[in-house]
Write a protein that holds these residues in place. Structure first.
Motif, PDB file in Angstrom:
ATOM      1  N   LEU A 273      12.574 -16.827  -5.753  1.00  0.00           N
ATOM      2  CA  LEU A 273      11.876 -15.789  -4.995  1.00  0.00           C
ATOM      3  C   LEU A 273      12.380 -14.399  -5.363  1.00  0.00           C
ATOM      4  O   LEU A 273      11.602 -13.441  -5.413  1.00  0.00           O
ATOM      5  CB  LEU A 273      12.060 -16.044  -3.496  1.00  0.00           C
ATOM      6  N   TRP A 274      13.676 -14.280  -5.592  1.00  0.00           N
ATOM      7  CA  TRP A 274      14.250 -12.980  -5.953  1.00  0.00           C
ATOM      8  C   TRP A 274      13.620 -12.455  -7.246  1.00  0.00           C
ATOM      9  O   TRP A 274      13.238 -11.279  -7.348  1.00  0.00           O
ATOM     10  CB  TRP A 274      15.760 -13.101  -6.106  1.00  0.00           C
ATOM     11  N   VAL A 275      13.498 -13.325  -8.248  1.00  0.00           N
ATOM     12  CA  VAL A 275      12.879 -12.902  -9.504  1.00  0.00           C
ATOM     13  C   VAL A 275      11.384 -12.662  -9.308  1.00  0.00           C
ATOM     14  O   VAL A 275      10.821 -11.701  -9.841  1.00  0.00           O
ATOM     15  CB  VAL A 275      13.123 -13.956 -10.598  1.00  0.00           C
ATOM     16  N   ARG A 276      10.727 -13.511  -8.537  1.00  0.00           N
ATOM     17  CA  ARG A 276       9.288 -13.390  -8.311  1.00  0.00           C
ATOM     18  C   ARG A 276       8.935 -12.031  -7.712  1.00  0.00           C
ATOM     19  O   ARG A 276       7.900 -11.447  -8.054  1.00  0.00           O
ATOM     20  CB  ARG A 276       8.842 -14.510  -7.378  1.00  0.00           C
ATOM     21  N   VAL A 302       5.133 -11.274 -12.821  1.00  0.00           N
ATOM     22  CA  VAL A 302       6.221 -12.178 -13.199  1.00  0.00           C
ATOM     23  C   VAL A 302       5.688 -13.526 -13.677  1.00  0.00           C
ATOM     24  O   VAL A 302       6.337 -14.212 -14.472  1.00  0.00           O
ATOM     25  CB  VAL A 302       7.194 -12.363 -12.013  1.00  0.00           C
ATOM     26  N   ARG A 303       4.508 -13.916 -13.203  1.00  0.00           N
ATOM     27  CA  ARG A 303       3.968 -15.244 -13.516  1.00  0.00           C
ATOM     28  C   ARG A 303       3.927 -15.467 -15.023  1.00  0.00           C
ATOM     29  O   ARG A 303       3.390 -14.657 -15.783  1.00  0.00           O
ATOM     30  CB  ARG A 303       2.563 -15.385 -12.934  1.00  0.00           C
ATOM     31  N   GLY A 304       4.496 -16.574 -15.460  1.00  0.00           N
ATOM     32  CA  GLY A 304       4.537 -16.913 -16.873  1.00  0.00           C
ATOM     33  C   GLY A 304       5.711 -16.317 -17.624  1.00  0.00           C
ATOM     34  O   GLY A 304       5.931 -16.665 -18.788  1.00  0.00           O
ATOM     35  N   SER A 305       6.466 -15.418 -16.997  1.00  0.00           N
ATOM     36  CA  SER A 305       7.618 -14.780 -17.659  1.00  0.00           C
ATOM     37  C   SER A 305       8.868 -14.882 -16.794  1.00  0.00           C
ATOM     38  O   SER A 305       9.786 -14.060 -16.929  1.00  0.00           O
ATOM     39  CB  SER A 305       7.313 -13.306 -17.953  1.00  0.00           C
ATOM     40  N   TRP A 306       8.904 -15.881 -15.884  1.00  0.00           N
ATOM     41  CA  TRP A 306      10.000 -15.953 -14.927  1.00  0.00           C
ATOM     42  C   TRP A 306      11.359 -16.050 -15.609  1.00  0.00           C
ATOM     43  O   TRP A 306      12.288 -15.310 -15.273  1.00  0.00           O
ATOM     44  CB  TRP A 306       9.804 -17.142 -13.995  1.00  0.00           C
ATOM     45  N   TRP A 307      11.487 -16.940 -16.572  1.00  0.00           N
ATOM     46  CA  TRP A 307      12.798 -17.149 -17.199  1.00  0.00           C
ATOM     47  C   TRP A 307      13.241 -15.912 -17.973  1.00  0.00           C
ATOM     48  O   TRP A 307      14.435 -15.577 -17.992  1.00  0.00           O
ATOM     49  CB  TRP A 307      12.759 -18.370 -18.107  1.00  0.00           C
ATOM     50  N   ARG A 308      12.313 -15.247 -18.624  1.00  0.00           N
ATOM     51  CA  ARG A 308      12.682 -14.035 -19.360  1.00  0.00           C
ATOM     52  C   ARG A 308      13.180 -12.952 -18.415  1.00  0.00           C
ATOM     53  O   ARG A 308      14.223 -12.328 -18.660  1.00  0.00           O
ATOM     54  CB  ARG A 308      11.468 -13.532 -20.150  1.00  0.00           C
ATOM     55  N   ILE A 309      12.452 -12.724 -17.337  1.00  0.00           N
ATOM     56  CA  ILE A 309      12.863 -11.696 -16.381  1.00  0.00           C
ATOM     57  C   ILE A 309      14.168 -12.101 -15.695  1.00  0.00           C
ATOM     58  O   ILE A 309      15.047 -11.253 -15.476  1.00  0.00           O
ATOM     59  CB  ILE A 309      11.739 -11.464 -15.361  1.00  0.00           C
TER      60      ILE A 309
END
Length: 419
Positions: A273-276, A302-309
């Motif tokens: 949730l923090w990253v989202r 953020v959708r689709g780039s969660w791990w990168r962010i």
């Protein structure tokens, strides 16, 4: 200000004029490069005066014509552009106007603080001083002379009254410090985001301009910060709750195991949730979104780039921690010597034995560390937001138009910004 980044709430009607809006607001679209009326013109046309500020609201990028973000196809029989021989992207400010790598995001944040150091470091210094003054006074008043806390540190069997006094002083200090940190974080995030938005265009910005641009959004940003913090903390506590209830019911071992597993699940959900919602603050400031709309906007970007962010945010937090520790370490080592307690007295003593001299010297170190690290943290978040919009909505072309990059001028006969 006439040259400040324009903000229009996505979904506003075309008839709603807004100063600085470069076009109609609509939902975000797939990756591409916009063309057509209102977004730019072939190279060689004379740009209008004055330059129009960028439209930060979400846009639907049309198909890309040749020469606008995608190179023309090579002649038959000739090699393609490849990755290393593409034409360089325009760089009117601190970042090149194209999708960014992690090094470019970090470098952009540092370059912003270095190029606009009077504004960026002035804002962070003022915020850091405010936070540290409150923190030092709270620690000195409620903890330094707290007899209950001293009893807990020196006695093996403190009385109930001493325990209550120690807890009361500790909770009061933590509450005041958290409140000061919350207010300071909101102020720094709001104003530094505006500084970064100007630095990307290569334009100067004063502290007064950053304050005027950010002031109308401060209460909403405060509400957003409280809401995101409450969501993250609430999810963690919710993960521990089943184990706690099971332990209270009498099954201590089962409660500990369930609490451990639930806590891990809660921490994982909180990180997700923090990253989202990590891009909600710049979305609120730069697009003039409401709180809930900013949360949805962040989730969409953020959708689709969660791990990168997630990786960039964690790396930034680690770098900020190391830089802050290095800056603060000399003051931490000097404080017990100057205060007369010596290093041994510092290692053997506790909070209740710290002198005002010690607290002031440590506070100076904390102020210096925060002054350096606050612009980096805010800058990385703002640039991550812009990078995601460049990748998904071709924001780079809107920024190039606003910065007056040749080849990105609006058509003279096109619709006026905001129409």
């Amino acid at each position: 200000m006439s040259d400040s980044p324009g903000w229009v709430p996505p979904g506003s009607s075309p008839s709603d004029p807004h100063p600085g809006a470069g076009g109609n607001a609509s939902g975000g679209g797939p990756t591409g490069r916009p063309g057509g009326s209102g977004d730019g013109a072939p190279a060689g046309e004379t740009p209008p005066a004055p330059q129009q500020p960028p439209n930060w609201s979400a846009q639907q990028p049309p198909a890309a014509p040749q020469g606008w973000g995608t190179p023309p196809p090579p002649p038959p029989g000739q090699p393609g552009w490849g990755h290393w021989n593409q034409p360089p992207a325009a760089k009117p400010g601190v970042i090149p106007l194209r999708p960014l790598g992690i090094g470019e995001i970090l470098d952009g944040a540092v370059t912003t603080a270095r190029t606009h150091w009077r504004t960026a470091l002035g804002i962070s210094l003022a915020v850091a001083v405010m936070i540290q003054i409150v923190s030092t006074i709270a620690t000195g008043v409620w903890l330094r002379d707290n007899s209950g806390l001293r009893a807990l540190e020196t006695e093996t069997d403190p009385t109930g009254e001493e325990v209550r006094e120690a807890l009361s002083g500790t909770m009061s200090t933590l509450g005041v410090e958290m409140l000061a940190a919350l207010v300071g974080t909101v102020l720094a995030t709001a104003m530094l985001t505006m500084v970064v938005s100007r630095a990307v265009l290569g334009r100067p910005v004063t502290t007064g301009e950053a304050w005027r641009d950010s002031r109308p959004r401060l209460l909403r940003l405060l509400g957003l910060t409280l809401l995101v913090t409450g969501i993250v903390v609430g999810v963690v506590l919710l993960g521990f709750l089943p184990g706690f209830l099971l332990g209270v019911a009498g099954s201590v071992e089962g409660g500990v195991l369930l609490g451990f597993l639930g806590g891990l699940a809660g921490l994982a959900a909180a990180a997700w949730l923090w990253v989202r919602y990590s891009l909600a603050a710049p979305a609120l400031m730069l697009e003039r979104q409401g709180v809930t709309d900013a949360l949805r906007r962040s989730a969409k970007l953020v959708r689709g780039s969660w791990w990168r962010i997630f990786g960039i945010q964690v790396l930034t937090a680690l770098l900020v921690f190391l830089v802050g520790m290095i800056i603060q370490l000399p003051a931490t080592l000097l404080a017990p010597v100057v205060s007369g307690d010596g290093v041994e007295g510092f290692l053997s003593g506790g909070v209740a034995d710290m002198s005002w001299t010690y607290l002031v010297i440590v506070g100076i170190g904390a102020v210096l560390a925060s002054t350096v690290t606050l612009p980096i943290t805010a800058g990385v978040t703002a640039l991550l937001y812009m990078d995601q919009r460049i990748r998904r909505e071709a924001l780079d072309l809107e920024l190039a138009r606003a910065a007056g990059v040749p080849g990105h001028e609006p058509h003279p006969g096109g619709p006026a910004p905001g129409n």
